[in-house]
Scaffold this motif. Structure first.
Motif, PDB file in Angstrom:
ATOM      1  N   PRO A   1       0.970  -1.167   0.134  1.00  0.00           N
ATOM      2  CA  PRO A   1      -0.076   0.092  -0.155  1.00  0.00           C
ATOM      3  C   PRO A   1       0.751   1.135   0.088  1.00  0.00           C
ATOM      4  CG  PRO A   1       0.014  -0.900   2.246  1.00  0.00           C
ATOM      5  CD  PRO A   1       0.591  -2.092   1.177  1.00  0.00           C
ATOM      6  N   LEU A   2       2.088   1.320   0.666  1.00  0.00           N
ATOM      7  CA  LEU A   2       2.861   2.602   0.704  1.00  0.00           C
ATOM      8  C   LEU A   2       3.148   2.843  -0.858  1.00  0.00           C
ATOM      9  CD1 LEU A   2       4.175   4.295   2.567  1.00  0.00           C
ATOM     10  CD2 LEU A   2       6.269   3.042   2.345  1.00  0.00           C
ATOM     11  N   GLU A   3       3.963   1.986  -1.527  1.00  0.00           N
ATOM     12  CA  GLU A   3       4.052   2.221  -3.080  1.00  0.00           C
ATOM     13  C   GLU A   3       2.855   2.734  -3.823  1.00  0.00           C
ATOM     14  OE1 GLU A   3       6.925   0.552  -6.604  1.00  0.00           O
ATOM     15  OE2 GLU A   3       6.449  -0.741  -4.649  1.00  0.00           O
ATOM     16  N   SER A   4       1.813   1.915  -3.438  1.00  0.00           N
ATOM     17  CA  SER A   4       0.663   2.103  -4.121  1.00  0.00           C
ATOM     18  C   SER A   4      -0.124   3.473  -4.162  1.00  0.00           C
ATOM     19  CB  SER A   4      -0.534   1.302  -3.652  1.00  0.00           C
ATOM     20  OG  SER A   4      -1.816   1.499  -4.328  1.00  0.00           O
ATOM     21  N   ALA A   5       0.094   3.984  -2.714  1.00  0.00           N
ATOM     22  CA  ALA A   5      -0.159   5.694  -2.563  1.00  0.00           C
ATOM     23  C   ALA A   5       0.647   6.413  -3.231  1.00  0.00           C
ATOM     24  CB  ALA A   5       0.106   5.772  -1.087  1.00  0.00           C
ATOM     25  N   GLY A   6       2.030   6.141  -3.351  1.00  0.00           N
ATOM     26  CA  GLY A   6       2.780   7.151  -4.379  1.00  0.00           C
ATOM     27  C   GLY A   6       2.271   7.176  -5.694  1.00  0.00           C
ATOM     28  N   TRP A   7       2.131   5.958  -6.158  1.00  0.00           N
ATOM     29  CA  TRP A   7       1.606   5.915  -7.586  1.00  0.00           C
ATOM     30  C   TRP A   7       0.218   6.640  -7.991  1.00  0.00           C
ATOM     31  CZ3 TRP A   7       4.674   5.354 -11.741  1.00  0.00           C
ATOM     32  CH2 TRP A   7       5.884   4.573 -11.369  1.00  0.00           C
ATOM     33  N   TYR A   8      -0.696   6.554  -6.902  1.00  0.00           N
ATOM     34  CA  TYR A   8      -1.847   7.084  -7.003  1.00  0.00           C
ATOM     35  C   TYR A   8      -1.541   8.745  -7.365  1.00  0.00           C
ATOM     36  CZ  TYR A   8      -4.911   3.160  -6.674  1.00  0.00           C
ATOM     37  OH  TYR A   8      -5.484   1.807  -6.428  1.00  0.00           O
ATOM     38  N   GLN A   9      -0.724   8.970  -6.061  1.00  0.00           N
ATOM     39  CA  GLN A   9      -0.240  10.648  -6.240  1.00  0.00           C
ATOM     40  C   GLN A   9       0.422  11.033  -7.717  1.00  0.00           C
ATOM     41  OE1 GLN A   9       1.777   9.762  -2.773  1.00  0.00           O
ATOM     42  NE2 GLN A   9       0.345  10.604  -1.340  1.00  0.00           N
TER      43      GLN A   9
ATOM     44  N   ALA B   1       4.916   1.715   8.223  1.00  0.00           N
ATOM     45  CA  ALA B   1       5.951   1.324   7.149  1.00  0.00           C
ATOM     46  C   ALA B   1       6.737   2.423   6.586  1.00  0.00           C
ATOM     47  CB  ALA B   1       5.010   0.755   5.758  1.00  0.00           C
ATOM     48  N   ALA B   2       6.122   3.777   6.319  1.00  0.00           N
ATOM     49  CA  ALA B   2       7.156   4.701   6.019  1.00  0.00           C
ATOM     50  C   ALA B   2       8.220   5.058   7.328  1.00  0.00           C
ATOM     51  CB  ALA B   2       6.387   6.041   5.789  1.00  0.00           C
ATOM     52  N   ARG B   3       7.667   5.188   8.310  1.00  0.00           N
ATOM     53  CA  ARG B   3       8.744   5.446   9.523  1.00  0.00           C
ATOM     54  C   ARG B   3       9.768   4.155   9.763  1.00  0.00           C
ATOM     55  NH1 ARG B   3       7.461  10.008  11.850  1.00  0.00           N
ATOM     56  NH2 ARG B   3       5.267  10.750  11.836  1.00  0.00           N
ATOM     57  N   ARG B   4       9.187   3.155   9.402  1.00  0.00           N
ATOM     58  CA  ARG B   4      10.098   1.800   9.465  1.00  0.00           C
ATOM     59  C   ARG B   4      11.127   2.006   8.386  1.00  0.00           C
ATOM     60  NH1 ARG B   4       6.867  -1.988   8.587  1.00  0.00           N
ATOM     61  NH2 ARG B   4       6.229  -2.349  10.803  1.00  0.00           N
ATOM     62  N   VAL B   5      10.850   2.437   7.036  1.00  0.00           N
ATOM     63  CA  VAL B   5      11.855   2.699   6.151  1.00  0.00           C
ATOM     64  C   VAL B   5      12.677   3.848   6.481  1.00  0.00           C
ATOM     65  CG1 VAL B   5      12.064   3.389   3.801  1.00  0.00           C
ATOM     66  CG2 VAL B   5      10.229   1.875   4.245  1.00  0.00           C
ATOM     67  N   VAL B   6      12.337   4.784   6.986  1.00  0.00           N
ATOM     68  CA  VAL B   6      13.424   5.833   7.186  1.00  0.00           C
ATOM     69  C   VAL B   6      14.088   5.331   8.456  1.00  0.00           C
ATOM     70  CG1 VAL B   6      13.106   8.149   8.258  1.00  0.00           C
ATOM     71  CG2 VAL B   6      11.766   7.772   6.529  1.00  0.00           C
ATOM     72  N   ALA B   7      13.722   4.702   9.398  1.00  0.00           N
ATOM     73  CA  ALA B   7      14.597   4.446  10.497  1.00  0.00           C
ATOM     74  C   ALA B   7      15.729   3.341  10.202  1.00  0.00           C
ATOM     75  CB  ALA B   7      13.629   3.437  11.576  1.00  0.00           C
ATOM     76  N   LEU B   8      15.422   2.501   9.105  1.00  0.00           N
ATOM     77  CA  LEU B   8      16.324   1.314   8.701  1.00  0.00           C
ATOM     78  C   LEU B   8      17.461   2.341   7.798  1.00  0.00           C
ATOM     79  CD1 LEU B   8      14.261  -1.483   7.856  1.00  0.00           C
ATOM     80  CD2 LEU B   8      15.818  -1.448   9.696  1.00  0.00           C
ATOM     81  N   ASP B   9      16.777   3.262   7.204  1.00  0.00           N
ATOM     82  CA  ASP B   9      17.720   3.905   5.951  1.00  0.00           C
ATOM     83  C   ASP B   9      17.436   5.487   5.943  1.00  0.00           C
ATOM     84  OD1 ASP B   9      19.323   5.104   4.195  1.00  0.00           O
ATOM     85  OD2 ASP B   9      18.529   3.933   2.451  1.00  0.00           O
ATOM     86  N   PRO B  10      17.950   6.197   7.141  1.00  0.00           N
ATOM     87  CA  PRO B  10      17.733   7.880   7.158  1.00  0.00           C
ATOM     88  C   PRO B  10      17.868   8.564   5.739  1.00  0.00           C
ATOM     89  CG  PRO B  10      19.041   7.199   8.890  1.00  0.00           C
ATOM     90  CD  PRO B  10      18.990   5.867   7.909  1.00  0.00           C
ATOM     91  N   GLN B  11      18.520   7.988   5.013  1.00  0.00           N
ATOM     92  CA  GLN B  11      18.689   8.677   3.412  1.00  0.00           C
ATOM     93  C   GLN B  11      17.629   8.217   2.406  1.00  0.00           C
ATOM     94  OE1 GLN B  11      20.977  11.018   3.554  1.00  0.00           O
ATOM     95  NE2 GLN B  11      21.167  10.790   5.585  1.00  0.00           N
TER      96      GLN B  11
END
Length: 560
Positions: free
Chosen positions: A122-130, A160-170
């Motif tokens: 769903p995280l990537e899906s939202a990006g494509w809808y936007q 999910a988005a916060r987990r991605v940033v926590a694992l890779d701040p960049q």
């Protein structure tokens, strides 16, 4: 064999005969693309998606550089229960054409659906809808699907988005997703200038910071969509008074970079102008925007958004030196007729102005509040194009409220005017009438918006105004030359400098009404521009600045 006749049988609903025809045609002419496409469609109609996808594979393979065919193939593959292959086909379409709406829509739907129908991303899906909505804002299905996805998955998307940033701040993907989710939660996606609503500006600023982080980690090309979205959010935050100087400075640098890729982007040019304005260089901001406007035709200017407001800003000395005398401007405008004068006096007069619709809608509440807070006050009402029945209603108000009411009218010809032109005239021409009444009465004049109500006796402000020429509302958030001086309330004292100031404002507005392309907020822009000009040429102008956000004497409707 006649393929056209087979297709007509298909269109007429004879699917059995059409299928036999397509198969016979393909036996005679293997690999014929139109026949393969039509047979695939028929197989989907008869609920045989796997077979349809197998046939359409030949079409996609024969046209490997066609994003349309890959997007169509993806739809068939998904219907055949092959989500991984469908995702591959979508991404092939988007690799060929990054802004391909059908490919992006198919991919977004596939990513949104949980296994086995989709990939459950769903995280990537939202990006494509936007991305779809940035390219095609009127794509209702994408907007609806995104709204449903956000409602169902809001918590999971953010975690999910916060987990991605926590694992890779960049992580560009993580910061981008967080920015969009926080902007959605803030309510800012539904806000437009002039629309009063509750917003969480703290969340909106955090969203901007994540987009800023994306540009720091991976600066996008000047014409990229993501950079443009960051600038759009910066503009909204600026106009809401929530963008500080540090963030505005970064946005202005990014806007300059964006203009290198798209030299006619009005949003980016506006941010540059706002940055220059915020640094106290109103004249330079005006010159920059006029230079930018020269890139457009008159027709293009009408639809250039923010540029319309900027076109009302004239802060340079040359403009003021070329302004025609006020009396020559008034002579070209519709006459103002004083229908009922006020008796002589010395105290402040309250003035309101508007068209008949506004007077009927807001006048009773405003006059009632003035009568309750300021019994015995003198009030002037200027009405644009009144009907006899409205004039009769004004007679009733004289009996209802303990006020001395003067009246003036004007009859402009709006035959060829749009609604926007009419409401701009109502908002702006009132300051020409204020100047005429101010000169006629020789008394302090307090201009109040028709859609306001008073909370105190405005006449007592005369004590505050002792020793001052002008009393203005000042928005300390510095939201731009169109919002810094909200003109829902202005106090013009009976002094020569107040008269000069008001005459210059009236000439400024009148000149643009007659010679320019007047836009909404001309009235507020004129006040600030004249303040800036007189500040350089008549520094002895004495101004009492009331804090707009804490002004206790009036209540205003809507966003100012």
């Amino acid at each position: 064999m006649d393929l056209g006749q087979i297709i007509r049988s298909h269109q007429q609903g004879d699917l059995t005969q059409a299928e036999a025809g397509y198969r016979a045609f393909l036996t005679a002419m293997p690999g014929h693309l139109q026949a393969l496409q039509m047979l695939s469609l028929l197989l989907m109609q008869t609920r045989r998606p796997a077979e349809a996808a197998d046939h359409f594979h030949q079409v996609a393979a024969a046209q490997p550089d066609s994003p349309d065919q890959w997007a169509n193939y993806a739809s068939l593959l998904r219907g055949a229960g092959r989500p991984e292959d469908a995702e591959y086909a979508c991404r092939r379409a988007l690799a060929l054409a990054p802004a391909h709406v059908a490919g992006a829509y198919n991919l977004a739907n596939l990513l949104a659906a949980p296994p086995p129908a989709g990939t459950g991303s769903p995280l990537e899906s939202a990006g494509w809808y936007q991305r779809i909505l940035a390219v095609a804002p009127d794509h209702k299905q994408a907007r609806n699907n995104l709204e449903v996805l956000r409602r169902k998955e809001a918590g999971r998307l953010e975690v999910a988005a916060r987990r991605v940033v926590a694992l890779d701040p960049q992580s560009v993907r993580g910061h981008d997703a967080l920015a969009r989710l926080l902007q959605y939660r803030s309510g800012l996606l539904d806000w437009t200038p002039g629309k009063a609503m509750t917003l969480d500006l703290g969340l909106a600023v955090k969203a901007f910071d994540h987009l800023h982080r994306v540009q720091t980690v991976h600066p996008d090309e000047p014409g990229s969509l993501r950079l443009w979205l960051a600038l759009a959010l910066a503009l909204d935050l600026f106009q809401l008074g929530a963008l500080d100087d540090r963030r505005l400075s970064w946005a202005a640098r990014a806007a300059w970079r964006h203009l290198r890729g798209d030299p006619t982007d009005a949003l980016a040019a506006s941010i540059v102008g706002y940055h220059v304005y915020r640094r106290g260089r109103l004249t330079l901001a005006s010159k920059l925007q006029m230079r930018f406007a020269a890139r457009f035709t008159d027709a293009e200017l009408d639809g250039a958004g923010e540029l319309g407001s900027w076109s009302m800003l004239r802060a340079d000395d040359a403009f003021f030196e070329r302004l025609p005398p006020l009396d020559s401007i008034i002579a070209r405008l519709p006459d103002m007729t004083i229908v009922a004068d006020l008796p002589e006096g010395s105290g402040p007069v309250i003035m309101v102005s508007g068209d008949e619709t506004y007077v009927r809608r807001f006048g009773p509440d405003l006059f009632r509040s003035i009568g309750e807070c300021s019994p015995g006050a003198s009030v002037v009402l200027n009405v644009v194009s009144p009907t006899p029945s409205l004039l009769g209603m004004l007679g009733e108000w004289r009996r209802l409220y303990p006020l001395s009411i003067g009246l003036s009218t004007e009859q402009p010809d709006f035959t060829a005017s749009s609604h926007a032109q009419r409401v701009t005239y109502y908002a702006c021409a009132r300051f020409i009438r204020v100047q005429q009444w101010h000169r006629h009465l020789g008394r302090p004049l307090i201009l109040v918006d028709l859609d306001a109500t008073t909370r105190s006796d405005l006449r007592t402000l005369a004590r505050d105004m002792t020793g001052f020429d002008l009393g203005i509302l000042h928005d300390r958030r510095r939201r731009g030359p169109f919002r810094e001086v909200p003109v829902g309330f202005v106090y013009y004292n009976d002094t020569p400098l107040a008269g000069q100031y008001l005459a210059t404002v009236a000439a400024y507005i009148g000149h643009l009404l007659l010679e320019g392309r007047p836009q909404w907020m001309l009235d507020q822009t004129a006040h600030l521009a004249v303040l800036d000009w007189l500040g350089r040429h008549r520094p002895d102008l004495r101004i009492h600045r009331y804090d707009f956000q804490n002004f206790p004497h009036c209540a205003f409707i809507g966003e100012k």
